[in-house]
Write a protein that holds these residues in place. Structure first.
Motif, PDB file in Angstrom:
ATOM      1  N   TYR A  85       0.809  -1.223   0.000  1.00 52.60           N
ATOM      2  CA  TYR A  85       0.000   0.000   0.000  1.00 52.60           C
ATOM      3  C   TYR A  85       0.842   1.273   0.000  1.00 52.60           C
ATOM      4  O   TYR A  85       0.303   2.360  -0.172  1.00 52.60           O
ATOM      5  CB  TYR A  85      -0.996   0.042   1.162  1.00 52.60           C
ATOM      6  N   GLU A  86       2.136   1.166   0.217  1.00 50.89           N
ATOM      7  CA  GLU A  86       3.027   2.318   0.120  1.00 50.89           C
ATOM      8  C   GLU A  86       3.955   2.190  -1.089  1.00 50.89           C
ATOM      9  O   GLU A  86       4.151   3.133  -1.838  1.00 50.89           O
ATOM     10  CB  GLU A  86       3.874   2.448   1.397  1.00 50.89           C
ATOM     11  N   VAL A  87       4.532   1.001  -1.249  1.00 53.41           N
ATOM     12  CA  VAL A  87       5.500   0.737  -2.308  1.00 53.41           C
ATOM     13  C   VAL A  87       5.089  -0.517  -3.052  1.00 53.41           C
ATOM     14  O   VAL A  87       4.662  -1.505  -2.442  1.00 53.41           O
ATOM     15  CB  VAL A  87       6.919   0.539  -1.721  1.00 53.41           C
ATOM     16  N   SER A  88       5.205  -0.480  -4.368  1.00 54.31           N
ATOM     17  CA  SER A  88       5.003  -1.691  -5.166  1.00 54.31           C
ATOM     18  C   SER A  88       6.270  -1.978  -5.951  1.00 54.31           C
ATOM     19  O   SER A  88       7.022  -1.060  -6.289  1.00 54.31           O
ATOM     20  CB  SER A  88       3.822  -1.525  -6.141  1.00 54.31           C
ATOM     21  N   ALA A  89       6.526  -3.253  -6.209  1.00 55.27           N
ATOM     22  CA  ALA A  89       7.710  -3.658  -6.977  1.00 55.27           C
ATOM     23  C   ALA A  89       7.303  -4.704  -7.999  1.00 55.27           C
ATOM     24  O   ALA A  89       6.555  -5.628  -7.682  1.00 55.27           O
ATOM     25  CB  ALA A  89       8.792  -4.211  -6.049  1.00 55.27           C
ATOM     26  N   HIS A  90       7.789  -4.537  -9.228  1.00 61.83           N
ATOM     27  CA  HIS A  90       7.531  -5.484 -10.309  1.00 61.83           C
ATOM     28  C   HIS A  90       8.865  -5.929 -10.908  1.00 61.83           C
ATOM     29  O   HIS A  90       9.756  -5.114 -11.085  1.00 61.83           O
ATOM     30  CB  HIS A  90       6.719  -4.840 -11.448  1.00 61.83           C
ATOM     31  N   ALA A  91       8.960  -7.204 -11.236  1.00 61.85           N
ATOM     32  CA  ALA A  91      10.103  -7.720 -11.981  1.00 61.85           C
ATOM     33  C   ALA A  91       9.563  -8.505 -13.168  1.00 61.85           C
ATOM     34  O   ALA A  91       8.677  -9.352 -13.001  1.00 61.85           O
ATOM     35  CB  ALA A  91      10.967  -8.618 -11.103  1.00 61.85           C
ATOM     36  N   THR A  92      10.082  -8.206 -14.346  1.00 62.24           N
ATOM     37  CA  THR A  92       9.613  -8.868 -15.565  1.00 62.24           C
ATOM     38  C   THR A  92      10.788  -9.552 -16.249  1.00 62.24           C
ATOM     39  O   THR A  92      11.847  -8.936 -16.448  1.00 62.24           O
ATOM     40  CB  THR A  92       8.976  -7.847 -16.524  1.00 62.24           C
ATOM     41  N   ASP A  93      10.609 -10.826 -16.600  1.00 59.88           N
ATOM     42  CA  ASP A  93      11.634 -11.589 -17.300  1.00 59.88           C
ATOM     43  C   ASP A  93      10.966 -12.549 -18.270  1.00 59.88           C
ATOM     44  O   ASP A  93       9.735 -12.683 -18.302  1.00 59.88           O
ATOM     45  CB  ASP A  93      12.505 -12.365 -16.301  1.00 59.88           C
ATOM     46  N   GLU A  94      11.801 -13.252 -19.038  1.00 64.87           N
ATOM     47  CA  GLU A  94      11.288 -14.246 -19.981  1.00 64.87           C
ATOM     48  C   GLU A  94      11.280 -15.620 -19.334  1.00 64.87           C
ATOM     49  O   GLU A  94      12.124 -15.941 -18.500  1.00 64.87           O
ATOM     50  CB  GLU A  94      12.147 -14.279 -21.246  1.00 64.87           C
ATOM     51  N   ALA A  95      10.308 -16.429 -19.724  1.00 63.04           N
ATOM     52  CA  ALA A  95      10.213 -17.808 -19.238  1.00 63.04           C
ATOM     53  C   ALA A  95       9.600 -18.662 -20.342  1.00 63.04           C
ATOM     54  O   ALA A  95       8.939 -18.153 -21.252  1.00 63.04           O
ATOM     55  CB  ALA A  95       9.354 -17.873 -17.980  1.00 63.04           C
ATOM     56  N   ALA A  96       9.833 -19.971 -20.253  1.00 62.59           N
ATOM     57  CA  ALA A  96       9.194 -20.917 -21.168  1.00 62.59           C
ATOM     58  C   ALA A  96       7.850 -21.301 -20.555  1.00 62.59           C
ATOM     59  O   ALA A  96       7.793 -22.075 -19.594  1.00 62.59           O
ATOM     60  CB  ALA A  96      10.080 -22.143 -21.368  1.00 62.59           C
ATOM     61  N   VAL A  97       6.769 -20.757 -21.098  1.00 64.19           N
ATOM     62  CA  VAL A  97       5.450 -20.912 -20.495  1.00 64.19           C
ATOM     63  C   VAL A  97       4.674 -22.033 -21.170  1.00 64.19           C
ATOM     64  O   VAL A  97       4.430 -21.988 -22.379  1.00 64.19           O
ATOM     65  CB  VAL A  97       4.654 -19.589 -20.575  1.00 64.19           C
ATOM     66  N   ALA A  98       4.303 -23.035 -20.376  1.00 61.03           N
ATOM     67  CA  ALA A  98       3.471 -24.120 -20.892  1.00 61.03           C
ATOM     68  C   ALA A  98       1.988 -23.804 -20.695  1.00 61.03           C
ATOM     69  O   ALA A  98       1.151 -24.199 -21.509  1.00 61.03           O
ATOM     70  CB  ALA A  98       3.815 -25.439 -20.188  1.00 61.03           C
ATOM     71  N   GLU A  99       1.674 -23.101 -19.615  1.00 65.96           N
ATOM     72  CA  GLU A  99       0.287 -22.736 -19.336  1.00 65.96           C
ATOM     73  C   GLU A  99       0.265 -21.401 -18.591  1.00 65.96           C
ATOM     74  O   GLU A  99       0.839 -21.291 -17.508  1.00 65.96           O
ATOM     75  CB  GLU A  99      -0.387 -23.809 -18.464  1.00 65.96           C
ATOM     76  N   PRO A 100      -0.351 -20.374 -19.200  1.00 70.99           N
ATOM     77  CA  PRO A 100      -0.382 -19.075 -18.531  1.00 70.99           C
ATOM     78  C   PRO A 100      -1.265 -19.124 -17.288  1.00 70.99           C
ATOM     79  O   PRO A 100      -2.137 -20.006 -17.157  1.00 70.99           O
ATOM     80  CB  PRO A 100      -0.964 -18.144 -19.599  1.00 70.99           C
ATOM     81  N   GLY A 101      -1.029 -18.195 -16.373  1.00 68.12           N
ATOM     82  CA  GLY A 101      -1.849 -18.162 -15.167  1.00 68.12           C
ATOM     83  C   GLY A 101      -1.354 -17.115 -14.191  1.00 68.12           C
ATOM     84  O   GLY A 101      -0.372 -16.404 -14.437  1.00 68.12           O
ATOM     85  N   ARG A 102      -2.036 -17.056 -13.058  1.00 65.09           N
ATOM     86  CA  ARG A 102      -1.763 -16.019 -12.061  1.00 65.09           C
ATOM     87  C   ARG A 102      -2.036 -16.601 -10.687  1.00 65.09           C
ATOM     88  O   ARG A 102      -3.139 -17.103 -10.424  1.00 65.09           O
ATOM     89  CB  ARG A 102      -2.679 -14.824 -12.345  1.00 65.09           C
ATOM     90  N   VAL A 103      -1.036 -16.577  -9.802  1.00 66.34           N
ATOM     91  CA  VAL A 103      -1.215 -17.128  -8.460  1.00 66.34           C
ATOM     92  C   VAL A 103      -0.549 -16.207  -7.438  1.00 66.34           C
ATOM     93  O   VAL A 103       0.294 -15.382  -7.772  1.00 66.34           O
ATOM     94  CB  VAL A 103      -0.621 -18.555  -8.322  1.00 66.34           C
ATOM     95  N   LEU A 104      -0.942 -16.407  -6.167  1.00 66.58           N
ATOM     96  CA  LEU A 104      -0.365 -15.660  -5.065  1.00 66.58           C
ATOM     97  C   LEU A 104       0.198 -16.649  -4.058  1.00 66.58           C
ATOM     98  O   LEU A 104      -0.497 -17.583  -3.639  1.00 66.58           O
ATOM     99  CB  LEU A 104      -1.445 -14.788  -4.410  1.00 66.58           C
ATOM    100  N   VAL A 105       1.474 -16.459  -3.682  1.00 68.77           N
ATOM    101  CA  VAL A 105       2.126 -17.399  -2.769  1.00 68.77           C
ATOM    102  C   VAL A 105       2.786 -16.619  -1.631  1.00 68.77           C
ATOM    103  O   VAL A 105       3.045 -15.407  -1.761  1.00 68.77           O
ATOM    104  CB  VAL A 105       3.192 -18.252  -3.495  1.00 68.77           C
TER     105      VAL A 105
END
Length: 384
Positions: free
Chosen positions: A50-70
């Motif tokens: 809620y004060e700071v957000s951080a994003h990191a973007t890289d390449e990967a070999a994707v077999a199935e796209p999706g979105r999860v929280l861990v």
């Protein structure tokens, strides 16, 4: 969701996002790290408090796209200790499985639908070389305040006027400032904002080397700054933009100007500081061709060392907290520094003297170019 990624790539991306994870989250969901992959082969990791957000973007070999929280910190600890082999990440029931060589971990997923919407970064206002920005931030942030009851002093003031950017910090007893040139999108762009110093220091340090840094700032009503470069980005809430007029305090008429070899001076201060207790200053007595560096702890220990310098003006006896001197000198990467004083009770200005390319010319004669770094420190009043 299923993808494969290089272990070091994954570890770097997770480490970047994990910097934002709160140690004691106000809401349990904020302890999560968001992992998202697209069918185009893009991997994104994100965290937000809620004060700071951080994003990191890289390449990967994707077999199935999706979105999860861990659980973010657990993922960070796991990935940091994986063997040097490709990492496979996939969902299996209510788990996210992380497999690397013979090692396999299962992390229970958190409800991704409860995760807050990540803020949109402001429009890019301009760019600056990453190494230059990181160096400038490292020069000024040691002077930032640590008292959270005075939020303004815990920030880095960023002033922009056209292609000139100033960074500055102060804790009331010293000011560190750096002027640099950047490339604005609009040549007439101006701004004045205060960014949390710890956040900016962590971000500047972690931006990939060789990448240009893009800085996003909106209008006067905008409350965010965005910084991105090399597949890494962050947003941060701004602090109150009320700030002292630091630039007016970095100029003056000086009665004593000393030119000092930086490395020997630093070593002498460190040696003298060995006999100081908390709050005990290091005393500097400047004469025409030397400075005596002295310190003492009552009658139990003392230090006394002389160093060759060049002094123009009046002899001066002045004292500083040793760490304040060392912080200022750490921001100077040239062979010689200039210390300008107007008496033992008035603030003294420390600047860098640009190195001469011709070894036969005296560094003390270097009066032309300016490194843009200024460090103003209040001395300790001498009792005798």
């Amino acid at each position: 969701m299923e993808f494969r990624v290089d272990r070091q790539t994954f570890a770097d991306a997770v480490a970047w996002a994990a910097r934002t994870l709160p140690a004691r989250p106000a809401l349990p969901i904020l302890a999560g790290m968001l992992i998202e992959v697209t069918d185009g082969g893009e991997l994104t990791l994100a965290a937000f408090d809620y004060e700071v957000s951080a994003h990191a973007t890289d390449e990967a070999a994707v077999a199935e796209p999706g979105r999860v929280l861990v659980p973010g910190r657990l993922l960070s600890d796991i990935v940091r200790n994986l063997p040097s082999e490709p990492v496979d990440v996939f969902t299996k029931g209510s788990e996210v499985v992380v497999r690397c060589g013979p090692a396999e971990f299962g992390l229970l997923t958190l409800p991704v639908e409860d995760y807050p919407t990540l803020p949109e970064p402001p429009a890019v206002a301009g760019t600056v070389p990453g190494e230059l920005f990181a160096a400038a931030v490292a020069q000024v942030t040691p002077a930032a305040g640590r008292d959270d009851t005075l939020p303004m002093l815990t920030g880095v003031r960023i002033d922009i006027e056209g292609d000139t950017m100033w960074l500055a910090c102060t804790d009331r007893y010293r000011i560190a400032a750096r002027e640099l040139t950047w490339s604005p999108e609009d040549p007439e762009f101006t701004a004045g904002v205060v960014v949390p110093a710890r956040t900016l220091a962590d971000t500047a340090k972690a931006i990939r080397r060789g990448a240009d840094v893009s800085i996003g700032l909106g209008g006067t009503a905008d409350t965010l700054i965005g910084i991105s470069g090399g597949g890494r980005s962050m947003t941060s809430r701004l602090l109150d933009d009320q700030y002292i007029n630091y630039r007016s305090r970095l100029t003056g008429t000086w009665t004593s100007v000393a030119e000092i070899p930086v490395a020997p001076f630093v070593e002498a201060i460190k040696r003298a500081a060995l006999v100081t207790e908390r709050g005990t200053p290091v005393r500097l007595a400047f004469t025409a061709d030397e400075v005596r560096v002295r310190a003492a702890t009552g009658d139990s220990a003392r230090a006394n060392e002389s160093l060759g310098v060049r002094l123009d003006g009046e002899d001066i006896d002045i004292a500083f907290a040793p760490q304040y001197l060392l912080d200022g000198l750490a921001g100077i990467d040239t062979e010689y520094a200039r210390l300008e004083c107007s008496g033992p009770t008035k603030a003294a200005l420390l600047t860098a003297i640009p190195d001469k390319k011709d070894d036969d010319e005296s560094a003390a004669a270097a009066e032309g170019a300016d490194t843009g770094y200024r460090y103003l420190a209040m001395p300790v009043r001498l009792t005798s």
